[in-house]
Design an enzyme around this catalytic site. Structure first.
Site, PDB file in Angstrom:
ATOM      1  N   ASN A   1       0.874  -1.185   0.000  1.00  0.00           N
ATOM      2  CA  ASN A   1       0.000   0.000   0.000  1.00  0.00           C
ATOM      3  C   ASN A   1       0.904   1.225   0.000  1.00  0.00           C
ATOM      4  O   ASN A   1       1.495   1.555   1.023  1.00  0.00           O
ATOM      5  CB  ASN A   1      -0.883  -0.058   1.257  1.00  0.00           C
TER       6      ASN A   1
ATOM      7  N   LYS B   1       0.074   4.239  -0.267  1.00  0.00           N
ATOM      8  CA  LYS B   1      -0.583   5.431   0.333  1.00  0.00           C
ATOM      9  C   LYS B   1      -0.335   6.649  -0.561  1.00  0.00           C
ATOM     10  O   LYS B   1      -0.257   6.498  -1.778  1.00  0.00           O
ATOM     11  CB  LYS B   1      -0.082   5.635   1.769  1.00  0.00           C
TER      12      LYS B   1
ATOM     13  N   HIS C   1      -9.496   1.332   5.112  1.00  0.00           N
ATOM     14  CA  HIS C   1      -8.209   1.488   5.807  1.00  0.00           C
ATOM     15  C   HIS C   1      -8.404   2.455   6.969  1.00  0.00           C
ATOM     16  O   HIS C   1      -9.171   3.412   6.873  1.00  0.00           O
ATOM     17  CB  HIS C   1      -7.152   2.023   4.830  1.00  0.00           C
TER      18      HIS C   1
ATOM     19  N   GLU D   1      -6.718   4.810   7.993  1.00  0.00           N
ATOM     20  CA  GLU D   1      -6.462   6.223   7.658  1.00  0.00           C
ATOM     21  C   GLU D   1      -7.678   6.847   6.987  1.00  0.00           C
ATOM     22  O   GLU D   1      -7.950   8.039   7.161  1.00  0.00           O
ATOM     23  CB  GLU D   1      -5.197   6.329   6.784  1.00  0.00           C
TER      24      GLU D   1
ATOM     25  N   GLU E   1      -5.319  -4.760  10.813  1.00  0.00           N
ATOM     26  CA  GLU E   1      -4.256  -3.779  11.000  1.00  0.00           C
ATOM     27  C   GLU E   1      -4.513  -2.993  12.286  1.00  0.00           C
ATOM     28  O   GLU E   1      -5.321  -2.052  12.290  1.00  0.00           O
ATOM     29  CB  GLU E   1      -4.241  -2.783   9.829  1.00  0.00           C
TER      30      GLU E   1
ATOM     31  N   GLY F   1       2.739   2.270  10.758  1.00  0.00           N
ATOM     32  CA  GLY F   1       3.746   3.318  10.602  1.00  0.00           C
ATOM     33  C   GLY F   1       4.505   3.658  11.879  1.00  0.00           C
ATOM     34  O   GLY F   1       5.191   4.669  11.941  1.00  0.00           O
TER      35      GLY F   1
ATOM     36  N   SER G   1       3.494  -2.124  10.380  1.00  0.00           N
ATOM     37  CA  SER G   1       4.934  -2.266  10.626  1.00  0.00           C
ATOM     38  C   SER G   1       5.480  -3.641  10.260  1.00  0.00           C
ATOM     39  O   SER G   1       6.382  -4.153  10.925  1.00  0.00           O
ATOM     40  CB  SER G   1       5.272  -1.887  12.074  1.00  0.00           C
TER      41      SER G   1
HETATM   42  P1  PGA Z   1       2.955   0.295   7.601  1.00  0.00           P
HETATM   43  O1  PGA Z   1       1.476   0.518   7.017  1.00  0.00           O
HETATM   44  O2  PGA Z   1       3.461  -0.997   7.008  1.00  0.00           O
HETATM   45  O3  PGA Z   1       3.737   1.486   7.104  1.00  0.00           O
HETATM   46  O4  PGA Z   1       2.842   0.229   9.065  1.00  0.00           O
HETATM   47  C1  PGA Z   1       0.594  -0.559   6.852  1.00  0.00           C
HETATM   48  C2  PGA Z   1      -0.716  -0.068   6.294  1.00  0.00           C
HETATM   49  O5  PGA Z   1      -1.184   0.986   6.717  1.00  0.00           O
HETATM   50  O6  PGA Z   1      -1.318  -0.715   5.415  1.00  0.00           O
END
Ligand code: PGA
Length: 255
Positions: free
Chosen positions: A12, A14, A103, A105, A173, A179, A218
């Site tokens: 992803n 983003k 997601h 976010e 997640e 992140g 992560s």
């Molecule tokens: P990350 O993000 O691997 O940077 O923690 C995962 C995600 O949000 O899909």
């Protein structure tokens, strides 16, 4: 019946990457081709979800590599007066086979509810895309012992009624792991994925037994081998570590 589930390693991107970032995708394609030449058939579906601006070009570039592409979000409608939005059909037209919906976010930045996520997943299925439906608890919810209840309620509200002809993917997640470099323990991941599997089987029987449940948050080359080996972890959704071909291919090799 035992289900053999082919893992999915999904990147992803983003809101990262301009046209020049496609060189990373070309490098990933080359590295995967070399791996398959050395070690035989690839054991995972490799998916990249770039920003919408790069989707068509990425899909063309990936066509010869076996990497598939997906969108990061879609509108629940087919078309109409929704400035700035993109329909699932448009993503499919640009070469996507998957789309991430719900997601955290999007849930946080855009106030997306389970009902909206479900409508987006339905639109994705109607357009021939496989939705990757994301769920996960916040740190406060985990600390107060509510993680499983929260995830169960998100699953109940966000997954459309489905049948064998309408495949979907679930991504667990934990919001606090995205992140941050922090991950749940393997035991915590195992417990949540087993819970999600039980919920899917209770609702969708054999279809639920075959759904890919991805772990995200992560996921890195350093922890991928351990996490991807956990029972009911059928792949990963990778943010930061999917941006560089070197890191992402190390995660794919961990499957
Ligand atoms: P990350 O993000 O691997 O940077 O923690 C995962 C995600 O949000 O899909």
């Amino acid at each position: 019946m035992t289900h053999i589930i082919t893992p999915i390693i999904a990147g992803n991107w983003k809101m990262n990457g301009v046209y020049a970032a496609l060189t990373e995708l070309a490098a990933l394609g080359a590295s995967l081709a070399q791996d398959s030449a050395e070690s035989g058939a690839r054991r995972a579906i490799v998916l990249i979800c770039p920003p919408a601006t790069l989707l068509a070009a990425a899909s063309t570039l990936c066509a010869a590599t076996g990497i598939v592409t997906g969108g990061q979000d879609c509108h629940p409608g087919k078309s109409g007066p929704h400035t700035g939005d993109i329909s699932a059909g448009m993503l499919a037209d640009a070469g996507a086979q998957y789309v991430i919906v719900g997601h955290s976010e999007r849930r946080t930045d855009h106030g997306e509810t389970d009902a909206l996520v479900r409508a987006k997943a339905e639109a994705a299925v109607a357009a021939g895309l496989k939705p990757i439906i994301c769920v996960g608890e916040t740190a406060a919810q985990r600390d107060s012992g509510e993680a499983e209840t929260v995830v169960e309620s998100q699953l109940a509200g966000s997954i459309p009624d489905s049948d064998a002809a309408q495949p979907f993917v679930v991504a667990y997640e934990p919001v606090w792991a995205i992140g941050t470099g922090r991950t749940p323990t393997s035991a915590e991941i195992a417990q949540m994925h087993a819970r999600i599997r039980a919920v899917l089987v209770a609702r969708f029987a054999q279809v639920g037994a075959g759904v890919n449940i991805l772990y995200g948050g992560s996921l890195k080359p350093a922890n991928a081998r351990e996490i991807l080996a956990i029972e009911h972890v059928n792949g990963g959704l990778v943010g930061g570590a999917s941006l560089l071909a070197k890191d992402f291919s190390a995660i794919i090799s961990a499957v």
